[in-house]
Design a protein around this motif. Structure first.
Motif, PDB file in Angstrom:
ATOM      1  N   THR A 107     -21.322  34.549 -50.042  1.00 56.28           N
ATOM      2  CA  THR A 107     -21.293  33.128 -50.618  1.00 56.28           C
ATOM      3  C   THR A 107     -20.236  32.735 -51.420  1.00 56.28           C
ATOM      4  N   ARG A 108     -19.754  33.630 -52.350  1.00 60.94           N
ATOM      5  CA  ARG A 108     -18.629  33.209 -53.302  1.00 60.94           C
ATOM      6  C   ARG A 108     -17.324  33.189 -52.545  1.00 60.94           C
ATOM      7  N   ALA A 109     -17.160  33.918 -51.434  1.00 61.19           N
ATOM      8  CA  ALA A 109     -16.078  33.851 -50.624  1.00 61.19           C
ATOM      9  C   ALA A 109     -15.987  32.718 -49.810  1.00 61.19           C
ATOM     10  N   VAL A 110     -17.301  32.610 -49.352  1.00 59.58           N
ATOM     11  CA  VAL A 110     -17.113  31.015 -48.427  1.00 59.58           C
ATOM     12  C   VAL A 110     -16.732  30.012 -49.469  1.00 59.58           C
ATOM     13  N   GLY A 111     -17.283  29.930 -50.457  1.00 58.60           N
ATOM     14  CA  GLY A 111     -16.701  28.894 -51.414  1.00 58.60           C
ATOM     15  C   GLY A 111     -15.414  28.901 -51.708  1.00 58.60           C
ATOM     16  N   LEU A 112     -14.918  29.869 -51.915  1.00 60.34           N
ATOM     17  CA  LEU A 112     -13.406  30.232 -51.941  1.00 60.34           C
ATOM     18  C   LEU A 112     -12.446  29.568 -50.954  1.00 60.34           C
ATOM     19  N   ALA A 113     -12.962  30.206 -49.751  1.00 61.88           N
ATOM     20  CA  ALA A 113     -12.289  29.735 -48.563  1.00 61.88           C
ATOM     21  C   ALA A 113     -12.419  28.363 -48.193  1.00 61.88           C
ATOM     22  N   ASN A 114     -13.729  27.793 -48.639  1.00 63.39           N
ATOM     23  CA  ASN A 114     -13.848  26.156 -48.383  1.00 63.39           C
ATOM     24  C   ASN A 114     -12.917  25.544 -49.027  1.00 63.39           C
ATOM     25  N   GLY A 115     -12.662  26.121 -50.640  1.00 59.54           N
ATOM     26  CA  GLY A 115     -11.944  25.333 -51.621  1.00 59.54           C
ATOM     27  C   GLY A 115     -10.438  25.438 -51.086  1.00 59.54           C
ATOM     28  N   LYS A 116      -9.788  26.492 -50.237  1.00 57.61           N
ATOM     29  CA  LYS A 116      -8.442  26.581 -49.815  1.00 57.61           C
ATOM     30  C   LYS A 116      -8.449  25.856 -48.327  1.00 57.61           C
ATOM     31  N   ASN A 117      -9.399  25.065 -47.682  1.00 56.93           N
ATOM     32  CA  ASN A 117      -9.367  24.367 -46.702  1.00 56.93           C
ATOM     33  C   ASN A 117      -8.113  23.452 -46.753  1.00 56.93           C
ATOM     34  N   PRO A 118      -7.066  23.463 -45.863  1.00 55.96           N
ATOM     35  CA  PRO A 118      -5.780  22.933 -45.982  1.00 55.96           C
ATOM     36  C   PRO A 118      -6.126  21.469 -45.221  1.00 55.96           C
ATOM     37  N   ILE A 119      -7.191  21.263 -44.532  1.00 58.89           N
ATOM     38  CA  ILE A 119      -7.333  20.119 -43.650  1.00 58.89           C
ATOM     39  C   ILE A 119      -8.570  19.376 -44.024  1.00 58.89           C
ATOM     40  N   PRO A 120      -8.892  19.024 -45.223  1.00 58.55           N
ATOM     41  CA  PRO A 120     -10.246  18.469 -45.596  1.00 58.55           C
ATOM     42  C   PRO A 120     -10.368  17.181 -44.908  1.00 58.55           C
ATOM     43  N   ILE A 121     -11.477  16.464 -44.839  1.00 54.00           N
ATOM     44  CA  ILE A 121     -12.189  15.673 -44.116  1.00 54.00           C
ATOM     45  C   ILE A 121     -12.349  15.943 -42.617  1.00 54.00           C
ATOM     46  N   VAL A 122     -11.043  16.481 -41.908  1.00 57.07           N
ATOM     47  CA  VAL A 122     -11.063  16.728 -40.407  1.00 57.07           C
ATOM     48  C   VAL A 122     -11.888  18.160 -40.197  1.00 57.07           C
ATOM     49  N   ILE A 123     -11.643  18.947 -41.136  1.00 61.06           N
ATOM     50  CA  ILE A 123     -12.349  20.093 -41.282  1.00 61.06           C
ATOM     51  C   ILE A 123     -13.507  19.870 -42.643  1.00 61.06           C
ATOM     52  N   PRO A 124     -14.482  19.473 -42.122  1.00 61.90           N
ATOM     53  CA  PRO A 124     -15.511  18.736 -43.142  1.00 61.90           C
ATOM     54  C   PRO A 124     -16.224  19.627 -44.212  1.00 61.90           C
ATOM     55  N   CYS A 125     -15.322  20.322 -45.301  1.00 60.61           N
ATOM     56  CA  CYS A 125     -15.804  21.219 -46.161  1.00 60.61           C
ATOM     57  C   CYS A 125     -16.581  20.329 -47.216  1.00 60.61           C
ATOM     58  N   HIS A 126     -16.599  19.120 -46.980  1.00 64.62           N
ATOM     59  CA  HIS A 126     -17.386  18.182 -47.983  1.00 64.62           C
ATOM     60  C   HIS A 126     -19.021  18.151 -47.381  1.00 64.62           C
ATOM     61  N   ARG A 127     -19.178  18.878 -46.303  1.00 72.03           N
ATOM     62  CA  ARG A 127     -20.607  18.989 -45.732  1.00 72.03           C
ATOM     63  C   ARG A 127     -21.147  19.922 -46.419  1.00 72.03           C
ATOM     64  N   ILE A 128     -20.417  21.149 -47.227  1.00 66.95           N
ATOM     65  CA  ILE A 128     -20.968  22.227 -47.538  1.00 66.95           C
ATOM     66  C   ILE A 128     -21.663  22.214 -48.961  1.00 66.95           C
ATOM     67  N   ILE A 129     -22.892  22.215 -49.174  1.00 66.51           N
ATOM     68  CA  ILE A 129     -23.412  21.994 -50.552  1.00 66.51           C
ATOM     69  C   ILE A 129     -24.093  23.276 -50.966  1.00 66.51           C
ATOM     70  N   GLY A 130     -24.559  23.437 -52.223  1.00 63.33           N
ATOM     71  CA  GLY A 130     -25.271  24.512 -52.640  1.00 63.33           C
ATOM     72  C   GLY A 130     -26.863  24.689 -52.039  1.00 63.33           C
ATOM     73  N   SER A 131     -27.255  25.873 -52.162  1.00 63.68           N
ATOM     74  CA  SER A 131     -28.576  26.093 -51.316  1.00 63.68           C
ATOM     75  C   SER A 131     -29.611  25.198 -52.025  1.00 63.68           C
ATOM     76  N   ASN A 132     -29.383  24.843 -53.295  1.00 63.38           N
ATOM     77  CA  ASN A 132     -30.540  24.122 -54.124  1.00 63.38           C
ATOM     78  C   ASN A 132     -30.331  22.651 -53.720  1.00 63.38           C
ATOM     79  N   GLY A 133     -29.485  22.202 -53.046  1.00 66.31           N
ATOM     80  CA  GLY A 133     -29.220  20.879 -52.527  1.00 66.31           C
ATOM     81  C   GLY A 133     -28.087  19.966 -53.235  1.00 66.31           C
ATOM     82  N   LYS A 134     -27.616  20.841 -54.324  1.00 68.04           N
ATOM     83  CA  LYS A 134     -26.713  20.293 -55.320  1.00 68.04           C
ATOM     84  C   LYS A 134     -25.185  20.204 -54.708  1.00 68.04           C
ATOM     85  N   LEU A 135     -24.722  19.170 -54.923  1.00 64.89           N
ATOM     86  CA  LEU A 135     -23.251  19.178 -54.515  1.00 64.89           C
ATOM     87  C   LEU A 135     -22.758  20.183 -55.617  1.00 64.89           C
ATOM     88  N   THR A 136     -21.766  20.787 -55.237  1.00 64.95           N
ATOM     89  CA  THR A 136     -20.803  21.768 -55.904  1.00 64.95           C
ATOM     90  C   THR A 136     -19.275  21.505 -55.827  1.00 64.95           C
TER      91      THR A 136
END
Length: 163
Positions: A107-136
């Motif tokens: 989970t933490r590695a996924v978060g770090l990889a998501n944060g390193k996404n060089p093409i946000p919006i097109v690769i929609p990393c904004h659609r990934i949220i916490g399992s509790n439904g919160k924006l992280t």
């Protein structure tokens, strides 16, 4: 010999976007506070990217059809491929992506990889949220993440998920 890189800027509802490509592939989308000089002679990929992003922000496009070449590790590439499968107007959790990537312990590695996404919006990393439904976290800032999610949720009529 290193291939020439091309740069242009697009004004959007979430601020200026700096778009970088080579002659064939979109390489990055970066959030910026201001526009800087752009190349005058843009390759087709940047013209197409500007058009498709404009359509996305106008609510006329839900999927991008662009040739992408994000730079990252094998694990990051795997995460970004999984993130691209999350549909417009939908969200999923870091835990779900971790499970699909091979281990829920990632989970933490996924978060770090998501944060390193060089093409946000097109690769929609904004659609990934916490399992509790919160924006992280979001590399572009939580307000941009909230804007992008609301934009998609309203257009997709999934208003029960509004943040």
């Amino acid at each position: 010999m290193e291939e020439k890189l091309y740069i242009t800027f697009l004004e959007s509802p979430v601020g200026w976007l700096k778009l970088t490509s080579d002659s064939v592939f979109l390489l990055s989308v970066e959030f910026k506070d201001a526009q800087k000089p752009s190349d005058n002679d843009l390759p087709g990929i940047l013209i197409k990217t500007k058009k498709q992003l404009t359509e996305y922000f106008e609510g006329k496009r839900e999927e991008f059809q662009l040739k992408l070449k994000p730079k990252g590790t094998e694990f990051q590439q795997k995460v970004w491929n999984l993130v691209q499968k999350v549909s417009f107007g939908e969200t999923t959790s870091y835990l779900d992506i971790a499970k699909k990537s091979g281990s829920e312990k990632n989970t933490r590695a996924v978060g770090l990889a998501n944060g390193k996404n060089p093409i946000p919006i097109v690769i929609p990393c904004h659609r990934i949220i916490g399992s509790n439904g919160k924006l992280t976290g979001y590399a572009g800032g939580i307000e941009r993440k909230r804007w992008l999610l609301r934009h998609e949720l309203i257009l997709s009529k999934n208003t029960h998920l509004l943040f």
